[in-house]
Structure formats: structure tokens, C-alpha cells
Write a protein that holds these residues in place. Structure first.
Motif, PDB file in Angstrom:
ATOM      1  N   LEU A 161       0.838  -1.194   0.000  1.00  0.00           N
ATOM      2  CA  LEU A 161       0.000   0.000   0.000  1.00  0.00           C
ATOM      3  C   LEU A 161       0.871   1.242   0.000  1.00  0.00           C
ATOM      4  O   LEU A 161       1.927   1.271   0.634  1.00  0.00           O
ATOM      5  CB  LEU A 161      -0.901   0.023   1.234  1.00  0.00           C
ATOM      6  N   THR A 162       0.423   2.274  -0.701  1.00  0.00           N
ATOM      7  CA  THR A 162       1.116   3.550  -0.615  1.00  0.00           C
ATOM      8  C   THR A 162       0.799   4.189   0.734  1.00  0.00           C
ATOM      9  O   THR A 162      -0.194   3.833   1.383  1.00  0.00           O
ATOM     10  CB  THR A 162       0.675   4.496  -1.734  1.00  0.00           C
ATOM     11  N   PRO A 163       1.622   5.121   1.201  1.00  0.00           N
ATOM     12  CA  PRO A 163       1.320   5.797   2.469  1.00  0.00           C
ATOM     13  C   PRO A 163      -0.056   6.446   2.457  1.00  0.00           C
ATOM     14  O   PRO A 163      -0.756   6.447   3.480  1.00  0.00           O
ATOM     15  CB  PRO A 163       2.438   6.847   2.582  1.00  0.00           C
ATOM     16  N   GLU A 164      -0.458   6.999   1.314  1.00  0.00           N
ATOM     17  CA  GLU A 164      -1.766   7.645   1.229  1.00  0.00           C
ATOM     18  C   GLU A 164      -2.892   6.629   1.351  1.00  0.00           C
ATOM     19  O   GLU A 164      -3.906   6.888   2.015  1.00  0.00           O
ATOM     20  CB  GLU A 164      -1.888   8.405  -0.096  1.00  0.00           C
ATOM     21  N   GLN A 165      -2.738   5.454   0.715  1.00  0.00           N
ATOM     22  CA  GLN A 165      -3.761   4.421   0.801  1.00  0.00           C
ATOM     23  C   GLN A 165      -3.862   3.878   2.227  1.00  0.00           C
ATOM     24  O   GLN A 165      -4.961   3.675   2.753  1.00  0.00           O
ATOM     25  CB  GLN A 165      -3.435   3.288  -0.173  1.00  0.00           C
ATOM     26  N   GLN A 166      -2.725   3.657   2.857  1.00  0.00           N
ATOM     27  CA  GLN A 166      -2.744   3.146   4.229  1.00  0.00           C
ATOM     28  C   GLN A 166      -3.367   4.170   5.176  1.00  0.00           C
ATOM     29  O   GLN A 166      -4.138   3.815   6.071  1.00  0.00           O
ATOM     30  CB  GLN A 166      -1.324   2.810   4.683  1.00  0.00           C
ATOM     31  N   GLU A 167      -3.045   5.444   4.980  1.00  0.00           N
ATOM     32  CA  GLU A 167      -3.627   6.503   5.801  1.00  0.00           C
ATOM     33  C   GLU A 167      -5.143   6.515   5.659  1.00  0.00           C
ATOM     34  O   GLU A 167      -5.872   6.638   6.657  1.00  0.00           O
ATOM     35  CB  GLU A 167      -3.068   7.866   5.383  1.00  0.00           C
ATOM     36  N   ALA A 168      -5.642   6.355   4.430  1.00  0.00           N
ATOM     37  CA  ALA A 168      -7.084   6.376   4.190  1.00  0.00           C
ATOM     38  C   ALA A 168      -7.771   5.199   4.872  1.00  0.00           C
ATOM     39  O   ALA A 168      -8.822   5.360   5.505  1.00  0.00           O
ATOM     40  CB  ALA A 168      -7.362   6.360   2.684  1.00  0.00           C
ATOM     41  N   LEU A 169      -7.192   4.007   4.768  1.00  0.00           N
ATOM     42  CA  LEU A 169      -7.798   2.826   5.385  1.00  0.00           C
ATOM     43  C   LEU A 169      -7.766   2.912   6.911  1.00  0.00           C
ATOM     44  O   LEU A 169      -8.734   2.548   7.589  1.00  0.00           O
ATOM     45  CB  LEU A 169      -7.074   1.563   4.915  1.00  0.00           C
ATOM     46  N   GLU A 170      -6.664   3.388   7.461  1.00  0.00           N
ATOM     47  CA  GLU A 170      -6.565   3.519   8.913  1.00  0.00           C
ATOM     48  C   GLU A 170      -7.578   4.538   9.438  1.00  0.00           C
ATOM     49  O   GLU A 170      -8.218   4.328  10.479  1.00  0.00           O
ATOM     50  CB  GLU A 170      -5.148   3.927   9.312  1.00  0.00           C
ATOM     51  N   ALA A 171      -7.745   5.645   8.698  1.00  0.00           N
ATOM     52  CA  ALA A 171      -8.731   6.649   9.106  1.00  0.00           C
ATOM     53  C   ALA A 171     -10.145   6.096   9.006  1.00  0.00           C
ATOM     54  O   ALA A 171     -10.997   6.357   9.861  1.00  0.00           O
ATOM     55  CB  ALA A 171      -8.586   7.900   8.237  1.00  0.00           C
ATOM     56  N   ALA A 172     -10.399   5.312   7.955  1.00  0.00           N
ATOM     57  CA  ALA A 172     -11.722   4.713   7.780  1.00  0.00           C
ATOM     58  C   ALA A 172     -12.063   3.798   8.947  1.00  0.00           C
ATOM     59  O   ALA A 172     -13.192   3.800   9.455  1.00  0.00           O
ATOM     60  CB  ALA A 172     -11.777   3.941   6.457  1.00  0.00           C
ATOM     61  N   LEU A 173     -11.100   3.002   9.389  1.00  0.00           N
ATOM     62  CA  LEU A 173     -11.325   2.134  10.536  1.00  0.00           C
ATOM     63  C   LEU A 173     -11.532   2.935  11.814  1.00  0.00           C
ATOM     64  O   LEU A 173     -12.424   2.647  12.617  1.00  0.00           O
ATOM     65  CB  LEU A 173     -10.131   1.180  10.705  1.00  0.00           C
ATOM     66  N   GLU A 174     -10.708   3.959  12.003  1.00  0.00           N
ATOM     67  CA  GLU A 174     -10.782   4.771  13.220  1.00  0.00           C
ATOM     68  C   GLU A 174     -12.120   5.493  13.358  1.00  0.00           C
ATOM     69  O   GLU A 174     -12.707   5.547  14.434  1.00  0.00           O
ATOM     70  CB  GLU A 174      -9.646   5.797  13.223  1.00  0.00           C
TER      71      GLU A 174
ATOM     72  N   PRO B  78     -24.747   0.781  10.603  1.00  0.00           N
ATOM     73  CA  PRO B  78     -24.568   1.893   9.665  1.00  0.00           C
ATOM     74  C   PRO B  78     -23.234   2.591   9.896  1.00  0.00           C
ATOM     75  O   PRO B  78     -22.691   2.565  11.004  1.00  0.00           O
ATOM     76  CB  PRO B  78     -25.732   2.831   9.993  1.00  0.00           C
ATOM     77  N   ARG B  79     -22.724   3.209   8.859  1.00  0.00           N
ATOM     78  CA  ARG B  79     -21.453   3.894   8.971  1.00  0.00           C
ATOM     79  C   ARG B  79     -21.554   5.109   9.877  1.00  0.00           C
ATOM     80  O   ARG B  79     -22.568   5.794   9.891  1.00  0.00           O
ATOM     81  CB  ARG B  79     -20.967   4.307   7.587  1.00  0.00           C
ATOM     82  N   SER B  80     -20.480   5.358  10.626  1.00  0.00           N
ATOM     83  CA  SER B  80     -20.464   6.489  11.553  1.00  0.00           C
ATOM     84  C   SER B  80     -20.006   7.778  10.896  1.00  0.00           C
ATOM     85  O   SER B  80     -20.086   8.848  11.506  1.00  0.00           O
ATOM     86  CB  SER B  80     -19.543   6.167  12.747  1.00  0.00           C
ATOM     87  N   ILE B  81     -19.527   7.683   9.656  1.00  0.00           N
ATOM     88  CA  ILE B  81     -19.037   8.859   8.957  1.00  0.00           C
ATOM     89  C   ILE B  81     -19.234   8.640   7.466  1.00  0.00           C
ATOM     90  O   ILE B  81     -19.096   7.516   6.978  1.00  0.00           O
ATOM     91  CB  ILE B  81     -17.539   9.117   9.280  1.00  0.00           C
ATOM     92  N   SER B  82     -19.588   9.678   6.745  1.00  0.00           N
ATOM     93  CA  SER B  82     -19.754   9.567   5.298  1.00  0.00           C
ATOM     94  C   SER B  82     -18.396   9.717   4.615  1.00  0.00           C
ATOM     95  O   SER B  82     -17.413  10.170   5.230  1.00  0.00           O
ATOM     96  CB  SER B  82     -20.712  10.648   4.784  1.00  0.00           C
TER      97      SER B  82
END
Length: 219
Positions: free
Chosen positions: A154-167, A174-178
Motif C-alpha cells: 500500500l502507498t502511504p496515502e492508501q494506508q492513511e485512508a484505510l486507517e482513518a476509515a477504521l478509526e 450503519p457507517r459512523s461517517i460519510s
């Protein structure tokens, strides 16, 4: 170790079968629950008038409220009819802690990617779908090893996005954030975040997680 599964579900057994008859060129993508109680769907390849009429004609949809209209797509807050069993569908699909990574519907079929804690949890969820009469097609199963066992692609940007999505609970139902809210947290556009997710999923499943020249399916 966890397991990622790609499944194909017919709209006729789940939701939006009539909507596809009225708008065959449309693509629907589960985005988030903006209201925190109802799922939200992006509609691509269809104009507002046709989308409104398609939702109105579909017995699986009780109400569809337009939230966002862009030049290329529409975002609806959708209430599914109780008799459609859509809520139970997600309960079965995400049984025992499953996390929905992606859900798209096109040409009368739902394509979903779900992460399970292990293959047993996937088997339990799959069996529940079949028992409900859903003609679920399991397209691919990938076992995910611990990240410490190998170097991530994963690129740093992709990993950052996935980690933020989990957090922030993006993968919850239902999702807690759009996606728009998550993109704002990351300081990027909705389109940029969507592209990061797509490339990250492709990398995880096709490059990093899938053994070369092999496809894994349930025994």
C-alpha cells in the motif's frame, strides 16, 4: 488471520430489482448512512427524473430522498421496505463481526466485498444467506495474513485512508461517517478518497493478499 470475500448477489433476491428494470444503465453504490439510521446510495449513469421514478416503482424501497446532486451522480438517503428484508440481509452478510468494504449494484446484481475474522465466520454468513433463499455467488476468498509477516504494498496515502476509515467507523453498518466527511478529515476531495480506496482494495486483494497464480475458494 482474517478473510476477505467477494460475493455476487442478485437484486431479485435482495433489493432494487424493479429499479434496475426502470433504470437498466444505473449503478448504485452504498456510501454511508448520513442520517445514521438509513443507508445512502450513490446513483451513477442515470438522471434525477429516471432515478426518482425507479425508486418510486421499486417495492423494496419505501422512500428515497435526494441529498446531493452533482454533474455525474446523485446521492439518495434510502429507506428500504420492511418486507424487502434488506436489513436482515446486512445482518446475515455481516454476521459475527463482518465488515463491509464495498457494495455496488449494476446490471441487476450486487457486488459486495466483506472482511470476516476467519473462514468459519464467512461460512456461517454464507449459509445464512443460502437458507434465506439468496442465490449468493461466492466469487473469491482471500486469507489475510498479519501485516508483520510481509512488507505492505500500500502507498502511504492508501494506508492513511484505510486507517482513518477504521478509526472513524466508515466500515461499520450503519457507517459512523460519510465518505465526504472522511475526505474532509483527511483534507482531500471525495473523488481522491474514493480512488485511494479502490486502488487500496485492488492492491490488497490482487497483489498482496492473493498468492500468485492462485484463487482461493471455499472448500
Amino acid at each position: 488471520m482474517s478473510t476477505i470475500a467477494d460475493l455476487r448477489l442478485p437484486a431479485a433476491d435482495t433489493a432494487l430489482a424493479i429499479a434496475f428494470e426502470r433504470a437498466p444503465a444505473a449503478t448504485f453504490e452504498l456510501e454511508s448512512s448520513v442520517s445514521k439510521t438509513r443507508p445512502s446510495l450513490w446513483a451513477d449513469g442515470v438522471d434525477r427524473e429516471t432515478a426518482d421514478a425507479a425508486f418510486a416503482a421499486d417495492p423494496s424501497v419505501e422512500a428515497a430522498e435526494l441529498l446531493v446532486e452533482t454533474d455525474s451522480r446523485l446521492l439518495y438517503d434510502v429507506t428500504f421496505s420492511e418486507r424487502s428484508g434488506t436489513d436482515r440481509l446486512w445482518d446475515d452478510l455481516l454476521a459475527d463481526g463482518g465488515s463491509l468494504l464495498e457494495a455496488r449494484a449494476t446490471d441487476g446484481w450486487w457486488q459486495v466485498t466483506v472482511r470476516y475474522r476467519d473462514r468459519d465466520a464467512l461460512c456461517d454468513a454464507y449459509d445464512q444467506l443460502v437458507e434465506r433463499g439468496v442465490n449468493a455467488d461466492l466469487r473469491r476468498v482471500t486469507d489475510v495474513t498479519d501485516v508483520d509477516d510481509h512488507e505492505t504494498r500500500l502507498t502511504p496515502e492508501q494506508q492513511e485512508a484505510l486507517e482513518a476509515a477504521l478509526e472513524y467507523g466508515y466500515f461499520e453498518i450503519p457507517r459512523s461517517i460519510s465518505m465526504e466527511e472522511l475526505a474532509a478529515e483527511l483534507g482531500i476531495s471525495h473523488q481522491a478518497l474514493s480512488e485511494r480506496f479502490r486502488r487500496a482494495y485492488e492492491t490488497l486483494v490482487d497483489a498482496e493478499l492473493q498468492p500468485a497464480g492462485e484463487e482461493s475458494r471455499l472448500d
